[in-house]
Scaffold this active site. Structure first.
Site, PDB file in Angstrom:
ATOM      1  N   TYR A 159      41.732  29.380  15.513  1.00 14.09           N
ATOM      2  CA  TYR A 159      42.160  29.839  16.843  1.00 14.09           C
ATOM      3  C   TYR A 159      41.007  29.706  17.856  1.00 14.09           C
ATOM      4  CZ  TYR A 159      44.423  32.955  20.267  1.00 14.09           C
ATOM      5  OH  TYR A 159      45.000  33.489  21.392  1.00 14.09           O
ATOM      6  N   LYS A 163      40.758  27.522  21.354  1.00  9.96           N
ATOM      7  CA  LYS A 163      40.541  28.140  22.672  1.00  9.96           C
ATOM      8  C   LYS A 163      39.215  27.685  23.287  1.00  9.96           C
ATOM      9  CE  LYS A 163      44.519  30.301  22.748  1.00  9.96           C
ATOM     10  NZ  LYS A 163      45.611  29.870  23.638  1.00  9.96           N
TER      11      LYS A 163
HETATM   12  N1  NAP Z   1      48.704  38.362  22.824  1.00 10.36           N
HETATM   13  C1  NAP Z   1      47.371  38.320  22.884  1.00 10.36           C
HETATM   14  O1  NAP Z   1      46.669  39.296  22.552  1.00 10.36           O
HETATM   15  C2  NAP Z   1      46.690  37.089  23.392  1.00 10.36           C
HETATM   16  C3  NAP Z   1      45.325  37.166  23.676  1.00 10.36           C
HETATM   17  C4  NAP Z   1      44.686  36.042  24.160  1.00 10.36           C
HETATM   18  C5  NAP Z   1      45.376  34.868  24.348  1.00 10.36           C
HETATM   19  N2  NAP Z   1      46.709  34.826  24.049  1.00 10.36           N
HETATM   20  C6  NAP Z   1      47.403  33.562  24.266  1.00 10.36           C
HETATM   21  O2  NAP Z   1      48.494  33.816  25.119  1.00 10.36           O
HETATM   22  C7  NAP Z   1      49.536  32.881  24.854  1.00 10.36           C
HETATM   23  C8  NAP Z   1      50.854  33.622  24.644  1.00 10.36           C
HETATM   24  O3  NAP Z   1      50.661  34.570  23.624  1.00 10.36           O
HETATM   25  P1  NAP Z   1      51.740  35.717  23.341  1.00 10.36           P
HETATM   26  O4  NAP Z   1      51.002  36.796  22.661  1.00 10.36           O
HETATM   27  O5  NAP Z   1      52.505  36.003  24.582  1.00 10.36           O
HETATM   28  O6  NAP Z   1      52.654  34.956  22.259  1.00 10.36           O
HETATM   29  P2  NAP Z   1      54.162  35.240  21.773  1.00 10.36           P
HETATM   30  O7  NAP Z   1      54.599  36.596  22.152  1.00 10.36           O
HETATM   31  O8  NAP Z   1      54.187  34.830  20.346  1.00 10.36           O
HETATM   32  O9  NAP Z   1      55.011  34.192  22.638  1.00 10.36           O
HETATM   33  C9  NAP Z   1      54.832  32.809  22.415  1.00 10.36           C
HETATM   34  C10 NAP Z   1      55.739  32.039  23.333  1.00 10.36           C
HETATM   35  O10 NAP Z   1      55.490  30.639  23.132  1.00 10.36           O
HETATM   36  C11 NAP Z   1      56.725  29.995  22.773  1.00 10.36           C
HETATM   37  N3  NAP Z   1      56.413  28.880  21.893  1.00 10.36           N
HETATM   38  C12 NAP Z   1      55.852  28.936  20.663  1.00 10.36           C
HETATM   39  N4  NAP Z   1      55.753  27.712  20.140  1.00 10.36           N
HETATM   40  C13 NAP Z   1      56.270  26.849  21.065  1.00 10.36           C
HETATM   41  C14 NAP Z   1      56.473  25.455  21.108  1.00 10.36           C
HETATM   42  N5  NAP Z   1      56.094  24.653  20.075  1.00 10.36           N
HETATM   43  N6  NAP Z   1      57.043  24.904  22.217  1.00 10.36           N
HETATM   44  C15 NAP Z   1      57.414  25.682  23.242  1.00 10.36           C
HETATM   45  N7  NAP Z   1      57.247  27.014  23.273  1.00 10.36           N
HETATM   46  C16 NAP Z   1      56.688  27.590  22.191  1.00 10.36           C
HETATM   47  C17 NAP Z   1      57.555  31.107  22.127  1.00 10.36           C
HETATM   48  O11 NAP Z   1      58.966  30.854  22.152  1.00 10.36           O
HETATM   49  P3  NAP Z   1      59.693  30.013  20.970  1.00 10.36           P
HETATM   50  O12 NAP Z   1      59.205  30.579  19.674  1.00 10.36           O
HETATM   51  O13 NAP Z   1      61.169  30.201  21.216  1.00 10.36           O
HETATM   52  O14 NAP Z   1      59.293  28.588  21.180  1.00 10.36           O
HETATM   53  C18 NAP Z   1      57.222  32.265  23.054  1.00 10.36           C
HETATM   54  O15 NAP Z   1      57.935  32.156  24.268  1.00 10.36           O
HETATM   55  C19 NAP Z   1      49.057  32.060  23.656  1.00 10.36           C
HETATM   56  O16 NAP Z   1      48.478  30.863  24.123  1.00 10.36           O
HETATM   57  C20 NAP Z   1      48.005  32.940  23.036  1.00 10.36           C
HETATM   58  O17 NAP Z   1      47.046  32.213  22.308  1.00 10.36           O
HETATM   59  C21 NAP Z   1      47.373  35.901  23.575  1.00 10.36           C
END
Ligand code: NAP
Length: 254
Positions: A159, A163
């Site tokens: 990861y 990033k």
């Molecule tokens: N949550 C945290 O603490 C955190 C911290 C730092 C950075 N981030 C980053 O923030 C971003 C979002 O994280 P999140 O926590 O909101 O994740 P999440 O709740 O798991 O949501 C992920 C989203 O991406 C979509 N997705 C996954 N695979 C995909 C694909 N191949 N094509 C198109 N859409 C896809 C999912 O929908 P489907 O499954 O229907 O495709 C969902 O809408 C990520 O890049 C993550 O690395 C998160």
């Protein structure tokens, strides 16, 4: 006396693409852009989930449509994004994690994370940029990176690689795209309460680790990201490119 006026945060008339918009940070980013006047195209794989999310944004009184696609399917992604574009704003947010000890990472685990977080993110942004250049329009590309694009984290060697990678892509592409007035930046959240982080929050050791590290004393909520999305999308950040906004509660301060 001529007073300086704050550049506008208004996004009326702009078209925005948000990937990973069916839940979590992407849904919050889509709402933030829509609330500030943009028409938002919301993308994710699960057709029903993304239709439901777009309908909820419309029901709240804003302008949104759903786009069902897997961003890792690069030919389909390129066709769909190009047909629906050009997009003035990209919130390039779809991403995943499978926390795994470094010594246990398999090639399959490595590919499943890098294909989405780095390869697909690279080509979604490239497609949006090419369409803006062809249309001779300026734009703002915002990658969802992470605090893990700036520091290491337990069970996060792959990861962190993705990033840190997107941070490098941001800086290099910002240099090349500046002449087209296309800006490229990242938002770097700390741990935000979303479906992706549930397993970490459920693990008492990991939960203590992150609560000790976040100086402001709480984990993030998706609302904590929304102001940064609007700022980077709008004229308020007109001279900001090739850099990151860390929304990390002070995690990286020491
Ligand atoms: N949550 C945290 O603490 C955190 C911290 C730092 C950075 N981030 C980053 O923030 C971003 C979002 O994280 P999140 O926590 O909101 O994740 P999440 O709740 O798991 O949501 C992920 C989203 O991406 C979509 N997705 C996954 N695979 C995909 C694909 N191949 N094509 C198109 N859409 C896809 C999912 O929908 P489907 O499954 O229907 O495709 C969902 O809408 C990520 O890049 C993550 O690395 C998160």
């Amino acid at each position: 006396m001529q007073l300086p006026r704050t550049p506008s945060f208004d996004l009326t008339g702009k078209r925005a693409l948000v990937t990973g918009a069916s839940r979590g940070i992407g849904l919050a980013g889509a709402m933030a852009l829509a609330e500030h006047g943009a028409h938002v195209v919301m993308a994710a794989r699960d057709e029903r989930a993304i239709e439901t999310a777009a309908e909820a944004v419309r029901a709240a009184g804003f302008s949104a449509e759903a786009m069902s696609m897997d961003v890792c399917d690069l030919p389909v992604m390129t066709d769909k994004v190009t047909a629906s574009g050009p997009f003035d704003i990209l919130f390039n947010n779809a991403g995943t994690n499978r926390p795994t000890p470094y010594v246990d990472v398999s090639p399959e685990n490595f590919s499943s994370i890098t294909d989405l977080n780095l390869k697909a993110a690279f080509f979604v942004a490239q497609t949006v940029a090419k369409n803006l250049i062809a249309a001779e329009k300026p734009g703002s590309i915002i990658h969802t990176s992470s605090q893990m694009g700036h520091v290491g984290g337990i069970d996060r060697s792959v990861y962190c690689g993705t990033k840190f990678g997107i941070e490098g892509v941001t800086k290099a592409s910002a240099i090349e795209l500046a002449k087209y007035q296309i800006r490229v930046n990242t938002i770097c959240p700390t741990f935000i309460r979303t479906p992706m982080t549930q397993s970490t929050f459920d693990n008492p050791d990991r939960r203590k680790w992150l609560e000790d590290k976040i100086k402001l004393g709480r984990v993030g909520e998706v609302e904590d990201i929304m102001g940064a999305v609007v700022f980077l999308a709008s004229d308020a950040s007109a001279l900001v490119t090739g850099t990151s906004i860390l929304v990390d509660g002070g995690w990286t301060a020491d």
